[in-house]
Scaffold this motif. Structure first.
Motif, short mmCIF file in Angstrom:
data_model
loop_
_atom_site.label_atom_id
_atom_site.label_comp_id
_atom_site.label_asym_id
_atom_site.label_seq_id
_atom_site.Cartn_x
_atom_site.Cartn_y
_atom_site.Cartn_z
N GLN A 4 0.83 -1.20 0.00
CA GLN A 4 0.00 0.00 0.00
C GLN A 4 0.87 1.25 0.00
N GLU A 5 1.95 1.22 0.78
CA GLU A 5 2.84 2.39 0.85
C GLU A 5 3.49 2.67 -0.49
N VAL A 8 0.91 4.27 -2.78
CA VAL A 8 0.72 5.68 -2.44
C VAL A 8 1.87 6.52 -2.96
N GLN A 9 3.11 6.03 -2.77
CA GLN A 9 4.27 6.77 -3.25
C GLN A 9 4.24 6.92 -4.76
N ALA A 11 1.58 7.07 -6.59
CA ALA A 11 0.57 8.08 -6.89
C ALA A 11 1.13 9.49 -6.67
N LEU A 12 1.90 9.66 -5.60
CA LEU A 12 2.49 10.97 -5.32
C LEU A 12 3.52 11.35 -6.37
N LEU A 28 -6.53 12.77 -7.16
CA LEU A 28 -5.48 12.13 -6.39
C LEU A 28 -5.35 12.72 -4.99
N PHE A 31 -4.88 10.63 -1.69
CA PHE A 31 -3.59 10.03 -1.41
C PHE A 31 -2.71 10.94 -0.54
N THR A 34 -2.93 9.63 4.44
CA THR A 34 -3.00 8.18 4.62
C THR A 34 -2.79 7.85 6.09
N GLN A 80 0.82 13.89 3.72
CA GLN A 80 2.04 13.75 2.94
C GLN A 80 2.80 15.07 2.87
N ASN A 210 -8.29 6.62 4.83
CA ASN A 210 -7.42 7.39 3.94
C ASN A 210 -8.22 8.47 3.21
N GLY A 211 -7.65 9.65 3.17
CA GLY A 211 -8.29 10.75 2.46
C GLY A 211 -9.27 11.55 3.30
#
Length: 255
Positions: A4-5, A8-9, A11-12, A28, A31, A34, A80, A210-211
């Motif tokens: 999952q991490e 997420v990374q 996506a970033l 997005l 994201f 989290t 983030q 999340n979010g």
């Protein structure tokens, strides 16, 4: 399969290639918050147990105050790009929690929360009292934002159990007049262009998703301009629908 991490990374990293002013980047946004620490869900359950006590003792109330501050800490660590986390007694007031960041992802957080890049800090006050937040407490945070943190902080957030005086509550009819903390919130924003929002227990209990933090803050910030007179809807309600019956029926069966 990526963790999952790692997802997420990824996506970033993709988000960094986008224009922050492009509406396409909004998809997005979740994201950017989290849930990183598994202790958060346990602490939220403990807080829920406290809110169900009819007559908490003084030690229980003190413990709830510390618990709420721990929840604040874990929640904002989930943003983030956040790199600065502080809680201290300054030369003036006590700061429950100050958050800011210097990474690119933090600028996307600021963009979502309508924060200026030169005022990208957030100050949080945790109030675990059974009573609604009184006007004098709201006025204190207004003063801190205007006088003590005028250059670097653009958003104030109250974490409370039962909201603030003057704010609409679940089950109430639509407010057509403002008073108490709600009135001060509006006047302060008109004067400084800075925003202070209030989360209650229902908002806080959703922060294990999340979010959710960004979605809740965005809705509350937006409502400060709109003054809908209604409480902030749950993030489970993906779309905000506030329409008269002849328009609302067009969304029935779609949402």
């Amino acid at each position: 399969m990526p963790s999952q991490e790692e997802l997420v990374q990824s996506a970033l990293d993709t988000l960094a290639l986008l224009n922050r002013d492009d509406p396409a980047s909004d998809k997005l946004a979740p994201f950017l918050y989290t849930v990183k620490d598994p202790r958060l869900s346990k602490y939220l359950e403990k807080l829920k147990d406290f809110t169900q006590l009819e007559n908490p003792t003084l030690p229980q109330s003190k413990q709830a105050g510390e618990l709420l501050e721990q929840i604040v800490c874990l929640v904002f660590r989930g943003l983030q790009g956040a790199t600065s986390f502080k809680s201290f007694q300054s030369a003036g007031p006590q700061y429950d929690f100050l958050i800011s960041g210097d990474q690119l992802a933090w600028l996307y957080v600021c963009n979502q929360l309508y924060l200026k890049e030169n005022q990208r800090g957030i100050v949080v006050e945790a109030k675990a009292t059974k009573d609604r937040l009184p006007d004098k407490q709201f006025a204190r945070l207004c003063s801190i934002l205007e006088l003590n943190l005028s250059s670097t902080v653009g958003l104030g957030v109250f974490f409370t159990l039962n909201g603030a005086a003057g704010f609409p509550q679940s089950g109430d009819t639509r407010q057509r007049a403002i008073s108490d903390c709600r009135l001060r919130q509006v006047i302060f924003h008109a004067k400084t262009q800075k925003r202070i929002v209030v989360l209650d227990k229902n908002d806080i209990f959703e922060l294990g998703k999340n979010g959710s933090l960004i979605q809740i803050l965005v809705r509350k910030i937006r409502d400060l301009d709109e003054l809908s007179g209604l409480p902030t809807p749950s993030v489970e309600q993906r779309e905000e629908i506030d329409l008269p019956d002849h328009l609302k029926q067009l969304y029935e069966g779609i949402i």
